[in-house]
Design a protein around this motif. Structure first.
Motif: not given
Length: 351
Positions: A202-203, A205-208, A242-245
């Motif tokens: 759910t990030c 870019y390529a990484e969180p 962080e909200c997504h997770a």
């Protein structure tokens, strides 16, 4: 203590009534009265004019609180000991225009004081949604710099008092290794997927962003200097990721596993509320509070993205097989706690 004495004490009108006065809004509905008063000796009873309504007090957060329900509108009187943050706000507003209240003529708080009081109480989950909306409304009308030095000192003291009553859920140092820090507060009994997978799917870019912002990826900490180097948009996206997770792990995934309906937007709001109260501290929490209005709604379909990744086999459950009765009960208990928290905070989405 009679009503006439209440009006003679150092006192202040705060809350909705005071806000209506400074906004010049005509009050048609019976808005509640929220009065603060300073007394050296805490009274055992309090009487309000004009009908002689009497209420005993209850101790709340170290203050005597009187609640009257039989007058025209609900009245709460919070009695502060001298030297407390509330007494400091009362003193800072001593010369303001009095309001005619059930307890006598009492000064109404300045808009800057109302803003700072709302801001300080945002560390507390009780009535959080109402206070956040009030804070957002006041922020459109007043700036922090409009506060007097006395109001600023009262705000600092009140913030520390409220924060001391609502310590962070986890106490591990963020300078600890990732496994140590995250292992202390993650809900292992409800985690069907690895927490990092929730971030990864759910990030933006390529990484969180929480990874790219770290100076040392083996540690949990994100240095303030790294956060400050991010663009404003990416600072907000760091909070959003962080909200997504949190929303997925704490509400969306357990709800779907139990066959329960779930609104991802409500789950996201719950997660942001937790970041603003007891899942974060310091500058990260402050940023979330100060920019709540722009962060309060999801800007991507984070739940849909995660489910697509699951369906495509990009993410796999931590354990294969059917969920056992113990884990089901743990999830049901957890979601009941979440719902109670939403109810206490006044958030939409409580079951």
């Amino acid at each position: 203590m009679q009503a006439a004495i209440l009006s003679e004490l150092p006192a202040l009108v705060v809350g909705a009534r005071a806000a209506a006065r400074v906004d010049g809004v005509r009050v048609d509905a019976p808005l509640p009265w929220e009065l603060w008063a300073t007394a050296t000796v805490l009274p055992s009873r309090l009487q309000l004019a004009p009908n002689g309504t009497v209420a005993d007090y209850a101790m709340v957060d170290g203050h005597a609180v009187f609640a009257f329900q039989s007058v025209a509108a609900p009245v709460t009187v919070r009695v502060m000991q001298a030297g407390t943050p509330g007494a400091m706000f009362i003193a800072a507003n001593a010369g303001e225009t009095p309001m005619v209240t059930p307890g006598g003529a009492i000064p109404g708080a300045r808009r800057a004081s109302l803003l700072l009081i709302s801001r300080a109480f945002l560390f507390d989950t009780r009535d959080w949604w109402l206070r956040m909306r009030e804070f957002q409304r006041l922020r459109q009308q007043v700036r922090d710099v409009d506060a007097t030095p006395a109001e600023g000192a009262a705000f600092t003291a009140l913030s520390r008092e409220v924060e001391a009553r609502t310590p962070p859920v986890h106490r591990a140092s963020m300078r600890a290794p990732n496994a140590t820090f995250f292992g202390e507060f993650k809900h292992d009994d409800i985690r069907l997927y690895e927490h990092d997978d929730l971030h990864r799917t759910t990030c933006y870019y390529a990484e969180p962003l929480y990874l790219s912002a770290k100076a040392d990826k083996s540690l949990a900490i994100i240095p303030r200097s790294s956060f400050d180097r991010l663009s404003h948009q990416d600072r907000g996206r760091l909070v959003r990721e962080e909200c997504h997770a949190i929303a997925l792990e704490r509400i969306v995934i357990p709800s779907r596993a139990l066959g329960m309906a779930c609104d991802p937007a409500h789950a996201y709001l719950y997660a942001l509320h937790r970041i603003c109260t007891d899942l974060a501290t310091g500058w990260f929490r402050d940023f979330a509070i100060e920019h709540f209005d722009e962060l309060s709604r999801p800007d991507i379909d984070f739940a849909g993205r995660f489910m697509q990744a699951v369906e495509a086999g990009e993410v796999r459950p931590r354990e294969s097989g059917a969920m056992g009765p113990g884990q089901r009960r743990a999830m049901e208990t957890h979601l009941a706690r979440v719902s109670e928290r939403q109810h206490v905070a006044g958030l939409p989405g409580a079951r």
